[in-house]
Design an enzyme around this catalytic site. Sequence first.
Site, short mmCIF file in Angstrom:
data_model
loop_
_atom_site.label_atom_id
_atom_site.label_comp_id
_atom_site.label_asym_id
_atom_site.label_seq_id
_atom_site.Cartn_x
_atom_site.Cartn_y
_atom_site.Cartn_z
N ARG A 178 1.54 -7.58 9.59
CA ARG A 178 1.06 -6.15 9.34
C ARG A 178 -0.26 -6.06 9.07
NH1 ARG A 178 5.44 -5.93 10.72
NH2 ARG A 178 7.31 -4.95 9.95
N SER A 227 7.25 2.54 4.03
CA SER A 227 6.85 1.23 3.34
C SER A 227 5.81 1.12 2.51
CB SER A 227 7.00 -0.03 4.03
OG SER A 227 8.60 -0.21 4.73
N GLU A 297 0.68 -1.44 1.51
CA GLU A 297 0.89 -1.29 3.15
C GLU A 297 0.55 0.10 3.36
OE1 GLU A 297 4.51 -2.43 4.95
OE2 GLU A 297 4.39 -1.28 6.46
#
Length: 308
Positions: A178, A227, A297
């Site tokens: 990520r 998320s 995130e």
Amino acid sequence: MMALNGEKLLARLPKPRGRIEANAPLADLTWFRVGGPAEVLFTPADEADLAEMLKGTPEDIPVYVIGVGSNLLVRDGGVPGMVIRLGKGFGEVTVEPGHRIRTGTAVPDVRVARFALDHSIGGLTFLRGIPGTIGGALRMNGGAYGRETKDVLLEARAVDRRGSLHVLSNTDMQYTYRHCGAPEDFIFTQALLQGEAGDKEDIARAMNDVTERREATQPIKSRTGGSTFKNPPGHKSWQLIDQAGLRGFSIGPAKVSELHCNFLINEGGATAAQIEELGETIRQRVKKTSGIELDWEIKRIGIPAEGA
């Protein structure tokens, strides 16, 4: 508190071919449906228009880029500087020899997955499970169900803060979980993805599986930012949040999803401040119960509302 003055800022910027407006509301451009305005919102006509604008934008003016607003929290006081939203000029998808797909970065990931299905190209089904655009997937190394952008990217095009064009290889992107190591001021405009030979019925079946799994496990019909936290090494964020007793926990209309603990929901009327406070409360309680620190995130931009 910094005051936004879009008209004054407009006077300092070049005149683009694309659309540009002062004090533009952003809330309806985000999935959370919260947040203040952009001091200036710029929608470039194409890559050349974007490059000319950046080249002529004074260095002291902050620049942000947003996609479909799926993994984004805009704070209530708005966003000082120029917000760039890529539109139709970055929306083309084409197929190339060798099971490759070239796509603009404003294209939703799900559309690329469907395009691959139409051309019997396998290996890109995971994009069906990412709620955003190709640009966001490039910047965050977006992934779902065991595959990530780094697994399929051949090259990406980007324009930097001075308006210069760059072509980056997969290695240049410096991908980790990520995370993309390309310079933060690069705005991605195009990607070339490597697929593989596939059977149309098998791809369609896999796409349906992804769709059903998402609908069964994620609150995809709610106002959410996707998320919220990255998974810490060796752990799942949703499990840590659940173990901290926060499933369904709320601050006003901002709530932790009952269906998936790593999703925050605006049940109606929440402010960005409440959603961010909810996220920070989760981080504190998970730290207290597990010793693990969660990292956001969701991308957060802008300033708090005056008096907050």
